[in-house]
Design a protein around this motif. Structure first.
Motif, PDB file in Angstrom:
ATOM      1  N   THR A   1       0.850  -1.190   0.000  1.00  0.00           N
ATOM      2  CA  THR A   1       0.000   0.000   0.000  1.00  0.00           C
ATOM      3  C   THR A   1       0.881   1.233   0.000  1.00  0.00           C
ATOM      4  OG1 THR A   1      -1.750  -1.147   1.197  1.00  0.00           O
ATOM      5  CG2 THR A   1      -1.817   1.247   1.211  1.00  0.00           C
TER       6      THR A   1
ATOM      7  N   ASP B   1      -3.543   0.522  -3.169  1.00  0.00           N
ATOM      8  CA  ASP B   1      -3.019  -0.844  -3.236  1.00  0.00           C
ATOM      9  C   ASP B   1      -2.378  -1.070  -4.599  1.00  0.00           C
ATOM     10  OD1 ASP B   1      -3.750  -1.523  -0.706  1.00  0.00           O
ATOM     11  OD2 ASP B   1      -5.594  -2.547  -1.265  1.00  0.00           O
TER      12      ASP B   1
ATOM     13  N   ASP C   1      -7.573   2.194  -1.735  1.00  0.00           N
ATOM     14  CA  ASP C   1      -7.985   1.445  -0.550  1.00  0.00           C
ATOM     15  C   ASP C   1      -8.634   2.328   0.504  1.00  0.00           C
ATOM     16  OD1 ASP C   1      -7.949  -1.009   1.125  1.00  0.00           O
ATOM     17  OD2 ASP C   1      -6.543   0.159   2.338  1.00  0.00           O
ATOM     18  N   GLU C   2      -8.103   3.544   0.681  1.00  0.00           N
ATOM     19  CA  GLU C   2      -8.593   4.387   1.776  1.00  0.00           C
ATOM     20  C   GLU C   2      -8.251   5.843   1.505  1.00  0.00           C
ATOM     21  OE1 GLU C   2      -8.235   4.555   6.694  1.00  0.00           O
ATOM     22  OE2 GLU C   2      -6.727   3.506   5.484  1.00  0.00           O
TER      23      GLU C   2
ATOM     24  N   LYS D   1      10.021   0.953   0.814  1.00  0.00           N
ATOM     25  CA  LYS D   1       9.063   0.052   0.174  1.00  0.00           C
ATOM     26  C   LYS D   1       9.780  -1.106  -0.517  1.00  0.00           C
ATOM     27  CE  LYS D   1       5.137   2.179   1.025  1.00  0.00           C
ATOM     28  NZ  LYS D   1       4.078   1.552   1.867  1.00  0.00           N
TER      29      LYS D   1
ATOM     30  N   LYS E   1      -4.458   6.108   0.163  1.00  0.00           N
ATOM     31  CA  LYS E   1      -3.807   4.814   0.335  1.00  0.00           C
ATOM     32  C   LYS E   1      -4.170   3.950  -0.872  1.00  0.00           C
ATOM     33  CE  LYS E   1      -2.060   5.191   4.589  1.00  0.00           C
ATOM     34  NZ  LYS E   1      -0.658   4.927   4.949  1.00  0.00           N
TER      35      LYS E   1
END
Length: 458
Positions: free
Chosen positions: A3, A66, A36-37, A146, A64
């Motif tokens: 994410t 994905d 996602d958010e 990441k 956020k």
């Protein structure tokens, strides 16, 4: 799926367009991603640590997103924006080039034979005349993190080091020494420590303690020096404070030490292609040389473009569409896969940013994404079946209802878990815990099965 958290306003500025949350969610879906958010730093801290901790946090809106685990080029704002702009036909995919230094010899990283006992491989490159802002700098650091968590497998396969080239002097030496013989001032520290002291110091560090087991039992630790004896880093644990990068850094020396050379090449290619955009000569990277103990010299980054051929009929049949070779080429080009029709075949150029493209099925998947899954015509199956529940499953469901009615609570957990869950989090050593270890776990969350039960893994 990883994410990526990106500031909404900064993202829209880079895209050159403002979207509503619903519009951007639809754009992500079209591109094969998922929003996602929609949240903020304050909301995240409040949820995880309580309102008192969130009082001074930012209200900036965060998206956020994905991202597929194998799309390393989308793990930062730069790659995500570039991919979306090409997808929307607002930008042509850039051509990444490796250049020789304007003056003098290329930077050289010399590997000694002692590294064979810990991390035998290394690659290197230079980003020359780069311009950082706070947002770019933050994105640069976050991409490294990441990659460390994803393809680098928590630094066990690859560890990334970035250094201000103007504070150090090549050629550089990558070697391995006894812990007591290594001494330097690590990042964010005010004095020098030996490697032995550092391992004790970071035992309680919430971030770095997870990487200590990679080398702590080794007789020698890897370390990189410049020609003046200044320590650049002790991979995979910590960089030296002397060569730390900042907003004022103009020239960056990037080194990746590894136990897996292929992954090291991928990691280096991703970092330099994402941030060469900010160099004085955009999308160019200064090459560096790596000298192995046997005298072999390799030049990095490779930035390899390769070509694949496949038929348009293959893509049409697998996706369920009927498009000409020219139209399929346009679809693939929108996914940063420059394509040309060659009679009945299609020639596809795979850029260095797309190591996830391994065979024809990966190319077909990108064509399907660009075409739009919602646009694929619905067809009636050639065979019909009547679904029916297996008797055993039906009995199991009835038993579940009866057990729940009797007051029992059902817990359905994964058969596999991480080593951390059954060892470190319980204050134990993994060697003392009875567990079946998976030799090639797909993720860090599924490394072992507790107990003595034998299992078969493909």
């Amino acid at each position: 799926m990883p994410t990526v958290g990106i500031k909404r306003d900064f993202l829209f500025k880079a895209l050159g367009k403002t979207y509503t949350d619903e519009e951007f969610e639809e754009l992500c879906f079209e591109f094969g991603l998922e929003l996602d958010e929609v949240t903020s730093e304050k909301e995240i801290i409040s949820r995880e640590q309580g309102d008192s901790k969130a009082a001074d946090a930012s209200d900036v809106i965060l998206y956020k997103i994905d991202v597929p685990a194998n799309r390393y080029d989308l793990l930062c704002l730069e790659g995500l924006v570039r991919g979306l702009q090409v997808f929307k036909n607002k930008l042509e995919a850039p051509r990444y080039r490796r250049l020789s230094p304007d003056s003098g010899e290329p930077q050289r990283l010399i590997i000694t034979k002692e590294t064979a006992a810990v991390r035998p491989h290394a690659v290197a490159a230079v980003l020359r005349n780069i311009t950082f802002t706070q947002e770019r700098y933050d994105s640069f650091i976050e991409l490294q993190e990441k990659l460390h968590q994803n393809i680098c497998r928590k630094r066990s396969l690859v560890a990334i080091g970035t250094h201000d080239l103007d504070t150090i002097c090549g050629p550089f030496t990558y070697t391995a020494k006894a812990p007591g013989d290594i001494s330097f001032r690590p990042l964010n520290q005010t004095k020098e420590f030996t490697a032995t002291q550092l391992m004790s110091l970071y035992k309680t560090d919430s971030h770095l303690r997870h990487y200590l087991p990679i080398i702590e039992d080794k007789p020698v630790y890897p370390v990189i020096y410049d020609s003046n004896g200044v320590v650049l880093s002790m991979p995979p644990i910590i960089n030296g404070d002397h060569s730390r990068i900042s907003l004022q850094t103009k020239n960056i020396f990037i080194e990746c030490t590894a136990t897996d050379l292929t992954k090291a090449k991928i990691v280096l290619d991703i970092i330099v292609t994402m941030f060469s955009e900010y160099c004085a000569k955009p999308f160019t990277v200064e090459q560096a040389e790596v000298v192995y103990p046997d005298g072999q010299i390799f030049t990095y980054p490779e930035l390899t473009y390769r070509k694949e051929k496949l038929s348009g009929e293959f893509i049409n049949r697998k996706v369920g569409i009927s498009e000409s070779a020219e139209q399929i080429c346009q679809l693939l080009t929108r996914m940063c896969l420059l394509s040309h029709p060659l009679g009945e075949e299609i020639e596809v150029e795979i850029p260095p940013t797309r190591p996830d493209i391994i065979h024809a099925c990966d190319i077909m998947e990108d064509a399907a994404i660009a075409y739009g899954f919602n646009n694929v015509p619905r067809t009636t199956p050639r065979t019909y079946t009547v679904a029916n529940q297996f008797p055993l499953n039906k009995l199991t469901e009835l038993l579940r209802h009866d057990m729940a009615a009797a007051g029992f609570t059902e817990a359905l957990n994964f058969a596999l878990c991480s080593q951390e869950d059954i060892a470190e989090k319980l204050g134990k050593k993994i060697s003392d815990v009875k567990a079946v270890h998976i030799s090639n776990p797909k993720t860090a969350d599924f490394q072992v099965r507790p107990g003595n039960t034998a299992i078969r893994c493909a």
